[in-house]
Scaffold this motif. Structure first.
Motif, PDB file in Angstrom:
ATOM      1  N   ILE A  30      60.604  57.700  33.165  1.00  0.00           N
ATOM      2  CA  ILE A  30      61.841  57.233  33.782  1.00  0.00           C
ATOM      3  C   ILE A  30      61.544  57.143  35.270  1.00  0.00           C
ATOM      4  N   THR A  31      61.853  56.014  35.883  1.00  0.00           N
ATOM      5  CA  THR A  31      61.701  55.928  37.344  1.00  0.00           C
ATOM      6  C   THR A  31      63.089  55.811  37.954  1.00  0.00           C
ATOM      7  N   ILE A  32      63.321  56.622  38.972  1.00  0.00           N
ATOM      8  CA  ILE A  32      64.653  56.701  39.588  1.00  0.00           C
ATOM      9  C   ILE A  32      64.542  56.337  41.064  1.00  0.00           C
ATOM     10  N   ALA A  39      62.120  59.322  42.162  1.00  0.00           N
ATOM     11  CA  ALA A  39      61.544  60.333  41.275  1.00  0.00           C
ATOM     12  C   ALA A  39      60.997  59.656  40.030  1.00  0.00           C
ATOM     13  N   ASP A  40      59.953  60.268  39.459  1.00  0.00           N
ATOM     14  CA  ASP A  40      59.390  59.798  38.180  1.00  0.00           C
ATOM     15  C   ASP A  40      59.397  60.970  37.209  1.00  0.00           C
ATOM     16  N   ILE A  41      59.881  60.719  36.003  1.00  0.00           N
ATOM     17  CA  ILE A  41      59.926  61.782  34.995  1.00  0.00           C
ATOM     18  C   ILE A  41      59.280  61.255  33.722  1.00  0.00           C
ATOM     19  N   CYS A  42      58.305  61.979  33.216  1.00  0.00           N
ATOM     20  CA  CYS A  42      57.633  61.557  31.991  1.00  0.00           C
ATOM     21  C   CYS A  42      58.387  62.113  30.778  1.00  0.00           C
ATOM     22  N   LEU A  43      58.558  61.271  29.756  1.00  0.00           N
ATOM     23  CA  LEU A  43      59.258  61.755  28.564  1.00  0.00           C
ATOM     24  C   LEU A  43      58.403  62.750  27.789  1.00  0.00           C
ATOM     25  N   TYR A  44      57.100  62.652  27.993  1.00  0.00           N
ATOM     26  CA  TYR A  44      56.178  63.610  27.367  1.00  0.00           C
ATOM     27  C   TYR A  44      56.244  64.884  28.213  1.00  0.00           C
ATOM     28  N   GLY A  45      56.792  65.946  27.636  1.00  0.00           N
ATOM     29  CA  GLY A  45      56.947  67.200  28.376  1.00  0.00           C
ATOM     30  C   GLY A  45      58.212  67.270  29.203  1.00  0.00           C
TER      31      GLY A  45
END
Ligand SMILES: O=P(O)(O)OC[C@H]1O[C@H](O)[C@H](O)[C@@H](O)[C@@H]1O
Length: 300
Positions: A30-32, A39-45
């Motif tokens: 997810i890029t915000i 912010a960048d959040i990976c769905l893995y973990g």
């Protein structure tokens, strides 16, 4: 069923603010971008790998050698350690730090809050896969609020009719100008276990400076910690709730050289200051109960 990038964008995307894409290989992120930060959040973990408040350098450290592959842990950002932190209590074949950081999480909600912060919640529920590691029912949620500060909350609920116990960490890697430049406030006069010699001590210094390999688990730490980094001209404040334990980790030169997913000098530019539930703060949940652990990270 795991959603693909198009389905995620269709269901949760917000024009100009929240998008889904594959970064660093094939893992979905997810890029915000909002008026406060990126912010960048990976769905893995459910692992946030970057938090950049406007006009500042990244608050989170990412290893340039990190692998982004299912089955391996991502090195940097904020790994979520759950349902155990550290080695498994009695089975050394089990993965270090549990399985949350190597599981795909499901996005459950994306929202823009009243003041323009971005809210994202993700979920990991017990399944046949998780029960191979930990034979219990649970629902873990990770809630991010990305604004001028970054807030993350790990909420664990027990939907079963028997008690469960877990330990956890929001294993935050902070990006530093250099390890020798920083001083950490907020840990003075607290007791800690030094994992490297197995002994317990009290930190007498007002400010913690790190000049060698360090793995300390502090107990009864509920106060804010501040990482002073004069060369980056910033203080990073870590406030927390629902956690009475904090871990400070830096591998130092020798251990760093042994880690294939970190450059040899990687230890020079990060410190982990982790929001932990362990030691005297293991979480026991009766049927129907839940517990929330929150860390709020801001730059001053
Ligand atoms: O290499 P990892 O499995 O990600 O663990 C990295 C570190 O995490 C924690 O801080 C532990 O206290 C350390 O003992 C460990 O080395």
């Amino acid at each position: 069923m795991e959603m693909n990038i198009d389905e995620l964008n269709e269901k949760f995307g917000v024009e100009g603010e929240v998008g889904f894409m594959e970064l660093d290989g094939e893992l979905p992120f997810i890029t915000i971008t909002n008026k406060y930060a990126e912010a960048d959040i990976c769905l893995y973990g459910a692992q946030i790998t970057s938090f950049r408040p406007m006009r500042t350098t990244d608050v989170l450290w990412m290893s340039p050698y990190s692998v982004f592959e299912k089955g391996k842990a991502i090195r940097g950002g904020i790994p979520v350690c759950f349902p155990w932190f550290g080695p498994h209590a009695n089975d050394s074949a089990m993965p270090q730090h549990g399985f949350a950081r190597t599981s795909m999480w499901e996005v459950t909600e994306v929202d823009t809050l009243e003041k323009g912060e971005t809210y994202v919640s993700m979920q990991l529920k017990s399944s046949d896969e998780t029960k191979a590691y930990w034979p219990y029912d649970f629902i873990a949620e990770l809630i991010f609020v990305v604004g001028d500060s970054l807030s993350l909350t790990l909420k664990v609920s027990n939907p079963s009719d028997s008690a469960i116990s877990y330990t956890s960490a929001l294993h935050t890697y902070f990006n530093l100008s250099a390890i020798e430049n920083i001083k950490i406030a907020g840990l003075a006069n607290t007791h800690y276990e030094n994992q490297l010699d197995g002994n317990r001590y009290v930190q007498e210094e007002e400010l913690l400076e790190i000049s060698e390999a360090t793995t300390r688990h502090y107990f009864d730490t509920e106060a804010d910690c501040i990482i002073h980094d004069p060369y980056f001209k910033r203080d990073i404040r870590i406030a927390k709730d629902g956690s009475k334990c904090s871990t400070v980790w830096n591998p130092g030169a020798e251990a760093c050289e042994q880690m294939s997913d970190m450059p040899n000098d990687g230890y020079e530019t990060f410190v982990c200051l982790e929001t932990v539930n362990k030691i005297n703060d293991q979480i026991d949940l009766a049927p129907g109960e839940s517990h929330e652990t929150t860390a709020v990270i801001s730059v001053e």
